[in-house]
Write a protein that holds these residues in place. Structure first.
Motif, PDB file in Angstrom:
ATOM      1  N   SER A  19     -35.869 -46.406 -71.099  1.00 55.88           N
ATOM      2  CA  SER A  19     -34.967 -46.455 -72.710  1.00 55.88           C
ATOM      3  C   SER A  19     -35.303 -46.147 -73.223  1.00 55.88           C
ATOM      4  CB  SER A  19     -33.766 -47.998 -72.221  1.00 55.88           C
ATOM      5  OG  SER A  19     -33.499 -48.111 -71.377  1.00 55.88           O
ATOM      6  N   ALA A  20     -36.513 -46.660 -73.615  1.00 54.86           N
ATOM      7  CA  ALA A  20     -37.712 -46.146 -74.782  1.00 54.86           C
ATOM      8  C   ALA A  20     -38.871 -46.445 -74.746  1.00 54.86           C
ATOM      9  CB  ALA A  20     -37.149 -47.269 -75.714  1.00 54.86           C
ATOM     10  N   PRO A  21     -39.357 -45.244 -73.912  1.00 65.74           N
ATOM     11  CA  PRO A  21     -40.845 -44.817 -73.271  1.00 65.74           C
ATOM     12  C   PRO A  21     -41.475 -44.912 -75.376  1.00 65.74           C
ATOM     13  CG  PRO A  21     -39.738 -42.788 -73.040  1.00 65.74           C
ATOM     14  CD  PRO A  21     -38.479 -43.756 -73.855  1.00 65.74           C
ATOM     15  N   SER A  22     -42.462 -45.561 -75.231  1.00 59.97           N
ATOM     16  CA  SER A  22     -43.519 -45.998 -76.330  1.00 59.97           C
ATOM     17  C   SER A  22     -44.481 -44.828 -75.859  1.00 59.97           C
ATOM     18  CB  SER A  22     -43.624 -47.883 -76.371  1.00 59.97           C
ATOM     19  OG  SER A  22     -44.064 -47.272 -74.784  1.00 59.97           O
ATOM     20  N   LEU A  23     -43.999 -43.776 -75.983  1.00 58.82           N
ATOM     21  CA  LEU A  23     -44.921 -42.668 -76.609  1.00 58.82           C
ATOM     22  C   LEU A  23     -45.441 -42.129 -77.380  1.00 58.82           C
ATOM     23  CD1 LEU A  23     -44.378 -41.090 -73.272  1.00 58.82           C
ATOM     24  CD2 LEU A  23     -46.174 -42.398 -72.967  1.00 58.82           C
ATOM     25  N   PRO A  24     -46.209 -41.020 -78.094  1.00 55.10           N
ATOM     26  CA  PRO A  24     -46.775 -40.523 -79.067  1.00 55.10           C
ATOM     27  C   PRO A  24     -45.864 -39.220 -79.138  1.00 55.10           C
ATOM     28  CG  PRO A  24     -48.569 -40.192 -77.694  1.00 55.10           C
ATOM     29  CD  PRO A  24     -47.127 -41.059 -77.093  1.00 55.10           C
ATOM     30  N   GLY A  25     -45.481 -38.569 -78.742  1.00 57.45           N
ATOM     31  CA  GLY A  25     -44.524 -37.403 -78.404  1.00 57.45           C
ATOM     32  C   GLY A  25     -45.284 -36.441 -78.226  1.00 57.45           C
ATOM     33  N   GLY A  26     -44.189 -34.449 -78.834  1.00 53.72           N
ATOM     34  CA  GLY A  26     -45.071 -33.298 -78.505  1.00 53.72           C
ATOM     35  C   GLY A  26     -44.824 -33.155 -77.288  1.00 53.72           C
ATOM     36  N   TYR A  27     -44.034 -33.468 -76.402  1.00 50.87           N
ATOM     37  CA  TYR A  27     -43.917 -32.737 -75.154  1.00 50.87           C
ATOM     38  C   TYR A  27     -43.107 -31.443 -75.438  1.00 50.87           C
ATOM     39  CZ  TYR A  27     -45.699 -37.431 -73.516  1.00 50.87           C
ATOM     40  OH  TYR A  27     -46.241 -38.453 -73.053  1.00 50.87           O
ATOM     41  N   ASP A  28     -43.718 -30.890 -74.528  1.00 52.26           N
ATOM     42  CA  ASP A  28     -42.687 -29.076 -74.334  1.00 52.26           C
ATOM     43  C   ASP A  28     -41.190 -29.314 -73.846  1.00 52.26           C
ATOM     44  OD1 ASP A  28     -44.619 -26.875 -75.895  1.00 52.26           O
ATOM     45  OD2 ASP A  28     -45.929 -28.267 -74.250  1.00 52.26           O
ATOM     46  N   LEU A  29     -41.928 -30.206 -72.687  1.00 50.94           N
ATOM     47  CA  LEU A  29     -40.457 -30.220 -71.739  1.00 50.94           C
ATOM     48  C   LEU A  29     -39.996 -32.017 -70.905  1.00 50.94           C
ATOM     49  CD1 LEU A  29     -38.616 -28.997 -69.653  1.00 50.94           C
ATOM     50  CD2 LEU A  29     -40.085 -29.115 -68.158  1.00 50.94           C
ATOM     51  N   VAL A  30     -39.309 -32.409 -71.351  1.00 57.00           N
ATOM     52  CA  VAL A  30     -38.531 -33.891 -70.576  1.00 57.00           C
ATOM     53  C   VAL A  30     -37.494 -33.246 -69.564  1.00 57.00           C
ATOM     54  CG1 VAL A  30     -37.488 -35.877 -70.815  1.00 57.00           C
ATOM     55  CG2 VAL A  30     -39.032 -34.834 -73.021  1.00 57.00           C
ATOM     56  N   VAL A  31     -38.501 -34.352 -68.506  1.00 59.12           N
ATOM     57  CA  VAL A  31     -37.207 -34.509 -66.971  1.00 59.12           C
ATOM     58  C   VAL A  31     -36.867 -35.485 -67.021  1.00 59.12           C
ATOM     59  CG1 VAL A  31     -37.089 -33.261 -65.252  1.00 59.12           C
ATOM     60  CG2 VAL A  31     -38.302 -31.999 -66.695  1.00 59.12           C
ATOM     61  N   SER A  32     -35.620 -35.651 -65.992  1.00 63.91           N
ATOM     62  CA  SER A  32     -35.832 -36.395 -65.766  1.00 63.91           C
ATOM     63  C   SER A  32     -34.017 -37.232 -64.605  1.00 63.91           C
ATOM     64  CB  SER A  32     -34.618 -37.446 -66.872  1.00 63.91           C
ATOM     65  OG  SER A  32     -34.278 -39.409 -66.320  1.00 63.91           O
ATOM     66  N   SER A  33     -34.876 -37.508 -63.820  1.00 68.06           N
ATOM     67  CA  SER A  33     -33.536 -37.369 -62.346  1.00 68.06           C
ATOM     68  C   SER A  33     -33.316 -38.433 -61.996  1.00 68.06           C
ATOM     69  CB  SER A  33     -34.912 -36.014 -61.325  1.00 68.06           C
ATOM     70  OG  SER A  33     -33.630 -35.629 -59.766  1.00 68.06           O
ATOM     71  N   LEU A  34     -32.049 -37.774 -61.824  1.00 65.82           N
ATOM     72  CA  LEU A  34     -31.509 -39.834 -61.239  1.00 65.82           C
ATOM     73  C   LEU A  34     -31.574 -40.525 -61.734  1.00 65.82           C
ATOM     74  CD1 LEU A  34     -30.916 -38.288 -58.114  1.00 65.82           C
ATOM     75  CD2 LEU A  34     -29.279 -37.404 -59.252  1.00 65.82           C
ATOM     76  N   VAL A  35     -31.177 -41.051 -63.488  1.00 72.14           N
ATOM     77  CA  VAL A  35     -31.983 -41.779 -64.096  1.00 72.14           C
ATOM     78  C   VAL A  35     -30.940 -42.203 -65.200  1.00 72.14           C
ATOM     79  CG1 VAL A  35     -33.509 -43.042 -65.667  1.00 72.14           C
ATOM     80  CG2 VAL A  35     -34.322 -41.705 -63.865  1.00 72.14           C
ATOM     81  N   VAL A  36     -30.507 -41.563 -65.833  1.00 73.21           N
ATOM     82  CA  VAL A  36     -29.754 -42.087 -66.988  1.00 73.21           C
ATOM     83  C   VAL A  36     -28.668 -42.453 -67.178  1.00 73.21           C
ATOM     84  CG1 VAL A  36     -28.374 -39.324 -67.184  1.00 73.21           C
ATOM     85  CG2 VAL A  36     -29.129 -40.993 -69.964  1.00 73.21           C
ATOM     86  N   PHE A  37     -27.862 -42.295 -66.025  1.00 72.51           N
ATOM     87  CA  PHE A  37     -26.983 -42.883 -65.611  1.00 72.51           C
ATOM     88  C   PHE A  37     -26.514 -44.655 -65.532  1.00 72.51           C
ATOM     89  CE2 PHE A  37     -26.478 -40.121 -61.809  1.00 72.51           C
ATOM     90  CZ  PHE A  37     -26.801 -40.711 -60.991  1.00 72.51           C
ATOM     91  N   PHE A  38     -28.061 -45.198 -64.686  1.00 68.68           N
ATOM     92  CA  PHE A  38     -28.227 -46.205 -64.945  1.00 68.68           C
ATOM     93  C   PHE A  38     -28.786 -47.028 -65.854  1.00 68.68           C
ATOM     94  CE2 PHE A  38     -29.362 -44.507 -60.355  1.00 68.68           C
ATOM     95  CZ  PHE A  38     -27.907 -44.591 -59.941  1.00 68.68           C
ATOM     96  N   LEU A  39     -29.150 -46.000 -66.985  1.00 69.14           N
ATOM     97  CA  LEU A  39     -29.486 -46.646 -68.038  1.00 69.14           C
ATOM     98  C   LEU A  39     -28.180 -47.791 -68.942  1.00 69.14           C
ATOM     99  CD1 LEU A  39     -32.042 -43.774 -69.403  1.00 69.14           C
ATOM    100  CD2 LEU A  39     -32.656 -46.456 -67.725  1.00 69.14           C
ATOM    101  N   PRO A  40     -28.483 -48.802 -69.485  1.00 69.82           N
ATOM    102  CA  PRO A  40     -28.100 -49.731 -70.384  1.00 69.82           C
ATOM    103  C   PRO A  40     -27.060 -48.855 -71.482  1.00 69.82           C
ATOM    104  CG  PRO A  40     -30.126 -50.416 -71.598  1.00 69.82           C
ATOM    105  CD  PRO A  40     -30.357 -49.601 -70.063  1.00 69.82           C
ATOM    106  N   ASP A  41     -28.347 -48.027 -71.810  1.00 67.13           N
ATOM    107  CA  ASP A  41     -27.521 -47.416 -73.255  1.00 67.13           C
ATOM    108  C   ASP A  41     -27.638 -46.348 -72.860  1.00 67.13           C
ATOM    109  OD1 ASP A  41     -26.598 -46.299 -75.651  1.00 67.13           O
ATOM    110  OD2 ASP A  41     -27.489 -47.911 -77.286  1.00 67.13           O
ATOM    111  N   PRO A  42     -26.734 -44.948 -72.464  1.00 63.54           N
ATOM    112  CA  PRO A  42     -27.553 -43.313 -72.260  1.00 63.54           C
ATOM    113  C   PRO A  42     -27.630 -42.511 -73.441  1.00 63.54           C
ATOM    114  CG  PRO A  42     -25.939 -44.304 -70.224  1.00 63.54           C
ATOM    115  CD  PRO A  42     -25.912 -45.378 -71.291  1.00 63.54           C
ATOM    116  N   PRO A  43     -26.492 -43.053 -74.629  1.00 69.19           N
ATOM    117  CA  PRO A  43     -27.037 -42.434 -75.703  1.00 69.19           C
ATOM    118  C   PRO A  43     -27.882 -42.325 -76.476  1.00 69.19           C
ATOM    119  CG  PRO A  43     -24.778 -42.897 -75.534  1.00 69.19           C
ATOM    120  CD  PRO A  43     -25.059 -43.689 -74.112  1.00 69.19           C
ATOM    121  N   ALA A  44     -28.267 -43.913 -76.381  1.00 72.05           N
ATOM    122  CA  ALA A  44     -29.814 -43.765 -76.725  1.00 72.05           C
ATOM    123  C   ALA A  44     -31.118 -43.316 -76.354  1.00 72.05           C
ATOM    124  CB  ALA A  44     -30.300 -46.228 -76.735  1.00 72.05           C
TER     125      ALA A  44
END
Length: 279
Positions: free
Chosen positions: A108-133
């Motif tokens: 839901s809120a990864p504590s990472l420094p960023g700078g990624y060229d690509l973010v991938v997430s398979s079959l995860v976002v619809f299970f999170l409490p606040d998908p837009p956030a």
């Protein structure tokens, strides 16, 4: 949702996946791996890129990403379940992939420094409490402009899936099979709905690619093992032991409707891959 409620919900989710980590995607029924590999193909990671795999599980996407970016690239995988990360780490080591870093972390809120060229997430976002956030948080981890986001969610499916779910429903707590996570209503019920969520997170060039996955099962026993090897285990855990056999029998009766001429059970699930670029 209040912070305490979110923390409690996250702990429950982590406990479910800790419990299935040893068998997750390991029972001989291709499911998470082909779905994740299709998403990776569409995301087109390039050699040397930095990639984040959100909700990495046992590494269905992580491994494909690591192979694609090569030794000059790097993949970070995060998952809420410590046991899933442990199992994924063992799989990655066995394959000799030195360009992967795995961490226990809330999607839901990864504590990472960023700078990624690509973010991938398979079959995860619809299970999170606040998908837009969550989507907004993932977009902020991308290089701007030009970073890419690739997520997969469920589209339509065979009615037999719904009939099987209905056998569990009387026992389930509110929200376990809500309209959002099943894709029956809300933004995850349509391509346009998911695209708007991604666009609202600050992405452009949003597009959808649909594919179909067929699950072929020998019999009800194979379905039973499969259903207990992933998140559906939480549904089984909600059923009193005294009713367990009756629910299983009712579900297997519904599955018989999907038997083909070969005597095997054939179920289809549409998978939606949503791709975008950071603005």
């Amino acid at each position: 949702m209040e912070m305490a409620e979110r923390t409690a919900r996250s702990a429950k989710v982590a406990a479910v996946f800790d419990g299935v980590a040893d068998v997750y995607d390991q029972v001989g029924v291709p499911w998470f791996t082909p779905i994740a590999q299709q998403l990776v193909r569409l995301a087109a990671p390039a050699p040397g890129e930095r990639v984040l795999d959100v909700g990495c599980g046992r590494g269905a996407a992580t491994v494909a990403l690591a192979e694609a970016v090569g030794g000059d690239g790097h993949v970070t995988g995060i998952d809420l379940s410590a046991r899933m990360v442990e199992a994924c780490r063992a799989d990655v080591a066995r394959l000799g992939l030195a360009n992967v870093d795995l961490q226990v972390m809330d999607a839901s809120a990864p504590s990472l420094p960023g700078g990624y060229d690509l973010v991938v997430s398979s079959l995860v976002v619809f299970f999170l409490p606040d998908p837009p956030a969550a989507l907004a948080a993932w977009r902020r981890l991308l290089v701007t402009p030009g970073g890419r986001l690739a997520i997969s969610t469920f589209g339509s499916r065979d009615p037999v899936w719904d009939a099987v779910d209905a056998t569990f429903r009387p026992y389930l707590p509110a929200g376990m099979l809500d309209a959002r996570t099943t894709g029956a209503a809300g933004p995850f019920s349509s391509d346009a709905g998911v695209e708007e969520l991604v666009r609202a997170a600050g992405c452009t060039g949003v597009r959808t690619v649909l594919s179909d996955i067929e699950v072929t099962l020998a019999d009800g026993a194979e379905w039973y093992a499969f259903s207990r090897s992933h998140g559906q285990r939480a549904m089984w855990d909600a059923i009193p032991e005294s009713d367990h056999d009756a629910v299983r029998a009712a579900a297997e009766t519904q599955l018989d409707r999907a038997r083909g001429a070969d005597g095997r059970i054939h179920l289809h699930q549409q998978v939606r891959c949503t791709l975008a670029t950071s603005a």
